[in-house]
Structures are given as structure tokens and as C-alpha cells.
Write a protein that holds these residues in place. Structure first.
Motif, short mmCIF file in Angstrom:
data_model
loop_
_atom_site.label_atom_id
_atom_site.label_comp_id
_atom_site.label_asym_id
_atom_site.label_seq_id
_atom_site.Cartn_x
_atom_site.Cartn_y
_atom_site.Cartn_z
N GLY A 238 -1.30 4.92 -7.25
CA GLY A 238 -2.31 3.93 -7.60
C GLY A 238 -2.12 3.22 -8.92
O GLY A 238 -2.98 2.46 -9.33
N PRO B 98 -5.76 0.77 -13.32
CA PRO B 98 -6.78 0.80 -12.26
C PRO B 98 -7.74 1.99 -12.38
O PRO B 98 -8.75 2.02 -11.70
N TRP C 171 0.83 -1.22 0.00
CA TRP C 171 0.00 0.00 0.00
C TRP C 171 0.86 1.27 0.00
O TRP C 171 0.52 2.25 -0.64
N CYS D 268 -13.04 -1.41 -6.49
CA CYS D 268 -11.59 -1.32 -6.41
C CYS D 268 -11.19 -0.01 -5.73
O CYS D 268 -12.02 0.87 -5.56
N THR E 49 -6.03 -3.86 -5.16
CA THR E 49 -7.48 -4.07 -4.97
C THR E 49 -8.20 -4.33 -6.31
O THR E 49 -9.42 -4.31 -6.36
N SER F 26 1.75 1.73 -3.47
CA SER F 26 0.63 2.27 -4.26
C SER F 26 0.53 3.78 -4.08
O SER F 26 0.27 4.51 -5.04
N ASP G 115 -2.21 -1.23 -7.94
CA ASP G 115 -3.30 -1.24 -6.99
C ASP G 115 -3.76 -2.68 -6.80
O ASP G 115 -4.38 -3.27 -7.68
N TYR H 234 -7.32 1.33 -3.72
CA TYR H 234 -6.46 1.14 -2.53
C TYR H 234 -6.73 2.19 -1.47
O TYR H 234 -6.47 1.98 -0.29
N GLN H 235 -7.29 3.34 -1.88
CA GLN H 235 -7.54 4.38 -0.89
C GLN H 235 -8.74 4.08 0.00
O GLN H 235 -8.97 4.76 0.99
#
Ligand code: AMP
Ligand code: MG
Length: 313
Positions: free
Chosen positions: A88, A242, A80, A123, A93, A83, A91, A125-126
Motif C-alpha cells: 500500500g 497513504p 492493485w 482511501c 485510491t 499495491s 495506493d 486499495y484494500q
């Protein structure tokens, strides 16, 4: 020169460790490498319902802290952080997107725009945070799926490297599905370094863009030709942007990252492919404060070598 190796089928690919001139118990050491890699697979494998990552994806509740093992917690936090650094482009996710595109299917097909939009909504990552006190992760939306495909092999190589270094191995080759690490000196040429050929993208195997000589570093390549399908004259590959949910297409045909940190080689190769040359070089520059970071990238027209890579060329 004496070489002893072990080949394993892990992470859906061929993984290999070769020890050179190792005079102690090579079988015992290779067993240890294999155990360490199985541990990583048991933690991250998406095809195994019992892996810790699968259980997290299936069992977390939105907004509720989900406790992880220390190992997975530390790993995901590192991913993370990365990312954040590449805004991002990498990512983890993207699980729902990866599942939707399903490049490993027998008959893959491009999904509909609506499906891509739906997957994209799950999706980001944040939308994930980490809590140090109890090693928990908090995913704020339902239905998210974390995918280990872009970082698992690099992490596994790093774990094997730790095992080999601790045992005092002076020279070894680790190759986990194209994530390489060349430990120590080339057993044949000594300090001349290992010769690593970089496959020319979309050309027959064995056609090289260039070769580099270096030692005690890892290298990983991300490229469209590694996993793709064609449909109605268009080519779709497995590295996704992403933001759009579509295969990333910045003109980079192939990028190889060289670093002393195998996790970074894996993450950054994917990220560079998504970022394109300009942004990729910028992120590489920032990473260089922490790790060795060099690259060889190819577009249709040109070959791009970082300063360090030029020296190894
Ligand atoms: P690599 O071959 O190391 O570049 O990793 C590609 C794999 O990472 C894909 O097969 C997906 O499982 C996953 N992936 C694809 N796009 C991304 C992305 N933008 N960020 C993180 N993982 C990704
Ligand atoms: Mg990678």
C-alpha cells in the motif's frame, strides 16, 4: 543521424517521442504514438469529466460491480497487484487526499488534521476488488476517488513503446514528463548506451547526482522537489504517505527507478519514495523476479546505487 520528433502537451505535462534513423513513414508512426497517448489520456484524465476514470469515480455505487473497459480493468488490476506487493505504499485510491492537498493550486496550503482524517477514510486499495467475469470493479465505500497521477504516464510510455517496437524502430527516446524510455541503442554511440543524468534534488537544474549509461530500459524519478510548496518554514511535497495522509518523509530526497517495464518504473519510483531505503530495497528485490529493477536513491547524506546501477555508473 536523422532525428524526427513529436512534442505533445498531455497529462498536464510535456511529452515527447523522438525517432532516430527511421527510414519509413515517421509522421505516420508519430501520429500513431499520439493517438495511443490520447487514448490513455481520455481514459484517465481527472480534469475531464468524460474520462472513464472520472465516470467511475463519480458513478460507482458502494458494493455494486461497476463494469470497465477491458483496458482499464487490466491496468487497474496490475496497479492493485503492485499495491499489494508494496503493502500500500503506492495506493491509487488517494484521490481525495490529492484533491485536498491540491499541489497544483495557485496558492496551495496544508490542510487541517481533521480534513486529512476525513479524506483518509475514503482511501484504501484494500476496499476495492475486481471481478474477472464481467471486467467490473467493486468499491466497497462511498466517495472514493481513484487517482491516475502516479501511474498514467508510465502506462502511456508503455503503450508508445509497444507501437514503436511493432513498427521495428531501432532507436528512439520517449520522455513523458520525466518518465523516460530509451529504446534500442544510442544512435550516436551504438552499444555504449544512452547517457542519463540524474538531477541532484533541490539543486539548480543541470546539477547531477550521477550519470548512468544503459539502453533499452526506462527510468522515472520521484522526488519532493518536483512539486511542492512552503508554509511557515515547512516544505510539503506531492508524494503522500497513504497511512498518514501527509507528504511521505522517509529521508529519501530523490529516487530513480530503472526497469524494462515503464509502468513499473512509474509505480515503483513513487512507492520507493514512500517506503524509504530499507523497505524500498526489499520490495525492489521481490520485483526483480519479474522485471529488470535497479535504482539510484539519494538521502541527505548518501547516494544509494543498486548493484546493476553501479555497473552502469
Ligand atoms: P510520481 O511523480 O510519479 O511519484 O507521482 C506522484 C503523483 O501520484 C502525485 O502527484 C499524486 O497524483 C499521486 N500520488 C501521490 N502519492 C501517492 C501514493 N502514495 N500512491 C499513489 N499515488 C500517489
Ligand atoms: Mg511515479
Amino acid at each position: 543521424m536523422k532525428a524526427v520528433g513529436r512534442r505533445m502537451f498531455l497529462y498536464n505535462t510535456v511529452c515527447e517521442v523522438i525517432l532516430y534513423n527511421y527510414s519509413k513513414d515517421a509522421t505516420g508512426l508519430l501520429d500513431e504514438c499520439e493517438r495511443s497517448s490520447l487514448t490513455v489520456q481520455n481514459m484517465l484524465n481527472r480534469y475531464d469529466e468524460q474520462s472513464e476514470l472520472s465516470m467511475l469515480n463519480r458513478n460507482y455505487r458502494p458494493g455494486v460491480p461497476y463494469p470497465l473497459s477491458e483496458e482499464l480493468f487490466v491496468l487497474l488490476q496490475a496497479v492493485w497487484r503492485f499495491s499489494g506487493l508494496c503493502q500500500g505504499a503506492f495506493d491509487a485510491t488517494v484521490g481525495n487526499l490529492v484533491r485536498l492537498w491540491d499541489f497544483t493550486a495557485k496558492d496551495p496550503a496544508a490542510p487541517k488534521e481533521r480534513q486529512v482524517k476525513e479524506a483518509l477514510a475514503r482511501c484504501g486499495y484494500q476496499k476495492v476488488s475486481f471481478r474477472e467475469e464481467d471486467h467490473s470493479v467493486i468499491i466497497r465505500i462511498p466517495g472514493m476517488e481513484i487517482d491516475g497521477g502516479g501511474f498514467g504516464k508510465g502506462y502511456a510510455v508503455g503503450q508508445v513503446l509497444n507501437v514503436l517496437r511493432k513498427a521495428g524502430v531501432s532507436s528512439a527516446l520517449i520522455n513523458y514528463g520525466g518518465n523516460l524510455f530509451l529504446l534500442g541503442e544510442n544512435p550516436e554511440t551504438g552499444n555504449g548506451g544512452w547517457k542519463v543524468g540524474i538531477q541532484a534534488p533541490w539543486k539548480e537544474k543541470g546539477n547531477y547526482l550521477t550519470s548512468l549509461y544503459f539502453s533499452d530500459l526506462g527510468i522515472a524519478t520521484s522526488a519532493g522537489y518536483e512539486r511542492y510548496f512552503r508554509q511557515e518554514g515547512k516544505t510539503y511535497w506531492h508524494i503522500l504517505d497513504p497511512v498518514s495522509g501527509m507528504p511521505a518523509d522517509t529521508g529519501i530526497k530523490s529516487v530513480s527507478i530503472i526497469s524494462d517495464n515503464p509502468l513499473v518504473t512509474d509505480l515503483m519510483s513513487t512507492a520507493f519514495f514512500v517506503l524509504g531505503q530499507e523497505k524500498g530495497e526489499e520490495v525492489a528485490g521481490r520485483l526483480r523476479d519479474y522485471v529488470v529493477l535497479e535504482y539510484v536513491a539519494a538521502t541527505e547524506e548518501k547516494l544509494i546505487l543498486s548493484e546493476g546501477a553501479k555497473i552502469w555508473n
